[in-house]
Scaffold this motif. Structure first.
Motif, short mmCIF file in Angstrom:
data_model
loop_
_atom_site.label_atom_id
_atom_site.label_comp_id
_atom_site.label_asym_id
_atom_site.label_seq_id
_atom_site.Cartn_x
_atom_site.Cartn_y
_atom_site.Cartn_z
N MET A 1 39.49 18.59 -14.33
CA MET A 1 38.64 17.49 -14.82
C MET A 1 37.20 17.96 -14.88
SD MET A 1 37.92 13.74 -13.05
CE MET A 1 39.64 13.31 -13.02
N THR A 2 36.58 17.84 -16.05
CA THR A 2 35.18 18.23 -16.17
C THR A 2 34.25 17.02 -16.30
OG1 THR A 2 35.22 18.40 -18.59
CG2 THR A 2 35.85 20.36 -17.34
N ARG A 3 34.80 15.89 -16.74
CA ARG A 3 33.97 14.69 -16.95
C ARG A 3 34.46 13.58 -16.01
NH1 ARG A 3 31.01 13.28 -21.66
NH2 ARG A 3 32.05 14.97 -22.75
N PHE A 4 33.57 13.06 -15.20
CA PHE A 4 33.96 12.01 -14.26
C PHE A 4 32.74 11.16 -13.89
CE2 PHE A 4 32.83 15.72 -11.72
CZ PHE A 4 32.03 15.20 -10.71
N LEU A 5 33.01 10.03 -13.25
CA LEU A 5 31.96 9.12 -12.82
C LEU A 5 31.69 9.33 -11.34
CD1 LEU A 5 30.46 6.92 -14.52
CD2 LEU A 5 31.86 5.22 -13.34
N VAL A 6 30.42 9.42 -10.98
CA VAL A 6 30.02 9.52 -9.59
C VAL A 6 29.30 8.24 -9.18
CG1 VAL A 6 27.81 10.67 -10.13
CG2 VAL A 6 28.82 10.93 -7.86
N ALA A 7 29.53 7.82 -7.94
CA ALA A 7 28.83 6.66 -7.37
C ALA A 7 28.00 7.14 -6.19
CB ALA A 7 29.84 5.60 -6.90
N LEU A 142 27.01 27.81 5.27
CA LEU A 142 26.76 27.19 3.98
C LEU A 142 28.05 27.26 3.18
CD1 LEU A 142 24.43 25.92 2.36
CD2 LEU A 142 23.91 28.20 1.48
N ARG A 143 28.48 26.12 2.62
CA ARG A 143 29.78 26.05 1.95
C ARG A 143 29.65 25.49 0.54
NH1 ARG A 143 31.80 24.10 7.43
NH2 ARG A 143 32.83 25.94 8.29
N VAL A 144 30.56 25.92 -0.31
CA VAL A 144 30.81 25.31 -1.61
C VAL A 144 32.27 24.87 -1.61
CG1 VAL A 144 31.14 25.80 -4.07
CG2 VAL A 144 29.03 26.49 -2.93
N PHE A 145 32.51 23.66 -2.12
CA PHE A 145 33.84 23.08 -2.07
C PHE A 145 34.48 23.10 -3.46
CE2 PHE A 145 31.10 21.07 1.10
CZ PHE A 145 31.76 21.47 2.26
N GLU A 146 35.60 23.80 -3.55
CA GLU A 146 36.38 23.83 -4.79
C GLU A 146 37.25 22.58 -4.80
OE1 GLU A 146 36.89 25.08 -8.19
OE2 GLU A 146 36.74 27.00 -7.13
N THR A 147 37.02 21.70 -5.77
CA THR A 147 37.75 20.44 -5.84
C THR A 147 38.33 20.24 -7.23
OG1 THR A 147 35.99 18.96 -6.64
CG2 THR A 147 35.99 19.50 -4.28
N ALA A 148 39.16 19.20 -7.37
CA ALA A 148 39.70 18.87 -8.68
C ALA A 148 38.61 18.42 -9.65
CB ALA A 148 40.75 17.76 -8.52
N PHE A 257 25.85 4.36 -10.58
CA PHE A 257 26.90 5.16 -11.20
C PHE A 257 26.32 6.00 -12.33
CE2 PHE A 257 28.92 1.45 -9.40
CZ PHE A 257 30.15 1.89 -8.92
N ALA A 258 26.88 7.19 -12.49
CA ALA A 258 26.50 8.05 -13.62
C ALA A 258 27.67 8.94 -13.97
CB ALA A 258 25.28 8.89 -13.30
N GLU A 259 27.75 9.31 -15.25
CA GLU A 259 28.79 10.22 -15.69
C GLU A 259 28.31 11.66 -15.54
OE1 GLU A 259 31.79 9.83 -19.20
OE2 GLU A 259 30.06 10.95 -19.96
N ILE A 260 29.18 12.48 -14.99
CA ILE A 260 28.92 13.91 -14.82
C ILE A 260 29.89 14.68 -15.68
CG2 ILE A 260 29.35 15.78 -13.15
CD1 ILE A 260 27.80 14.16 -11.11
N ASP A 261 29.40 15.72 -16.32
CA ASP A 261 30.25 16.58 -17.14
C ASP A 261 29.96 18.03 -16.74
OD1 ASP A 261 31.72 17.93 -19.01
OD2 ASP A 261 30.74 17.06 -20.77
N THR A 262 30.85 18.60 -15.94
CA THR A 262 30.59 19.95 -15.46
C THR A 262 30.67 20.99 -16.58
OG1 THR A 262 32.92 20.18 -14.78
CG2 THR A 262 31.34 19.43 -13.11
N ALA A 263 31.37 20.66 -17.66
CA ALA A 263 31.39 21.57 -18.82
C ALA A 263 29.99 21.70 -19.40
CB ALA A 263 32.37 21.07 -19.88
N HIS A 264 29.20 20.63 -19.30
CA HIS A 264 27.83 20.69 -19.82
C HIS A 264 26.97 21.61 -18.96
CE1 HIS A 264 24.63 19.50 -22.37
NE2 HIS A 264 23.96 18.82 -21.46
N VAL A 265 27.26 21.67 -17.65
CA VAL A 265 26.56 22.62 -16.78
C VAL A 265 26.80 24.04 -17.29
CG1 VAL A 265 26.47 23.61 -14.45
CG2 VAL A 265 26.62 21.13 -14.75
#
Length: 298
Positions: A1-7, A142-148, A257-265
């Motif tokens: 998933m690259t596009r999702f809503l964050v709260a 220091l960590r980075v979390f690989e998530t869905a 709320f805002a939409e995030i698109d990691t593909a845009h990153v």
């Protein structure tokens, strides 16, 4: 998933009548984020300090409050894990002091995935009140979390004001930086907000800021809370001109709320109007970064 809503929560510190009241409050907040369509819910730094009110005998004492909240963490984490599984959301729980085997307390934010997995990011740089009054010790990893949802990193409040921490996470692939905060003045709020926006600019990534809000005169730890939740990105193509995707009304208990698109990153890092992430190492005096552990929560 690259596009999702964050709260992102503007979470009010409140005196609780008992555990059942806390469970009902947290469940209501999580359900509201889920009903809004969020795949990721972010709670603030030290939001868990309201749990000190479960012990009236010690809630007016700073050291006693810290002990009380730390003792509640196993039950708090079990509740968050169950809510993440039930709602299908990733949840960054409000950070809390955790008592470790060495007898010291550390400020711990815990990330829960809907598959039942979880991990933790400790705060690394302590503020003056944590050093001089609370006696909270610094974390070391220091960590980075690989998530869905993509690669997430957590920069707790003051940590967001130190660019090398976020930069190390960006080099480890972080696409979204979660910034839980607890500030008792607007000066503090703006320091963290400016830090979050600067990290989004430098890393060409998103930053999600979640603060505590409201007054709690009964608490010696979190008696005053100022701030507004926000989601920020780099001011570049496909982003708002000021980089502000959304920001809440200061002091109001609410989700934003805002939409995030990691593909845009990825697109901006490859071919943005500027290439801050790629050009970091060209700064005179660029230094070696701290190591980062990648934790798989998929």
């Amino acid at each position: 998933m690259t596009r999702f809503l964050v709260a992102a929560a503007q979470y009010p510190i409140e005196r609780l009548e008992g555990w059942d009241a806390y469970e009902a409050k947290l469940t209501r907040w999580v359900d509201e984020a889920a009903a809004g369509g969020a795949a990721l819910a972010v709670f603030p730094e030290y939001g868990a300090m309201e749990l000190a009110s479960l012990d009236p005998a010690t809630m007016g004492d700073l050291a006693g409050s810290i002990e009380t909240v730390s003792a509640q963490l196993p039950r708090v984490d079990a509740l968050h894990s169950a809510l993440a599984v039930r709602t299908g959301m990733h949840i960054l729980a409000a950070s809390a002091p955790r008592k470790d085997a060495d007898g010291r307390f550390r400020n711990a934010a815990r990330l829960f995935a809907p598959n039942g997995k979880s991990s933790v990011q400790d705060k690394l740089v302590m503020t003056r009140f944590e050093r001089e009054q609370w006696d909270i010790a610094a974390g070391s990893s220091l960590r980075v979390f690989e998530t869905a949802l993509g690669r997430l990193a957590v920069s707790i409040c003051y940590d967001s004001e130190f660019p090398l921490l976020a930069r190390a996470c960006v080099e480890a692939g972080a696409e979204v930086l979660l910034v839980p905060s607890c500030t008792d003045t607007l000066h503090g709020y703006w320091r963290v907000r400016i830090g979050a926006q600067a990290r989004a600019l430098e890393g060409q990534c998103y930053a999600v800021h979640s603060p505590t809000v409201g007054d709690a005169a009964w608490s010696p730890a979190v008696d005053e809370n100022r701030g507004a939740a926000g989601v920020y990105g780099p001011p570049d193509r496909g982003m708002p001109e000021d980089g502000v995707l959304v920001v809440g009304a200061e002091g109001t208990a609410q989700w934003v709320f805002a939409e995030i698109d990691t593909a845009h990153v990825a697109e901006l890092r490859a071919d943005g109007g500027v290439l801050n992430a790629r050009h970091w190492g060209e700064q005179p005096g660029a230094v070696a970064l701290p190591p980062v552990e990648v934790v798989d929560l998929r």
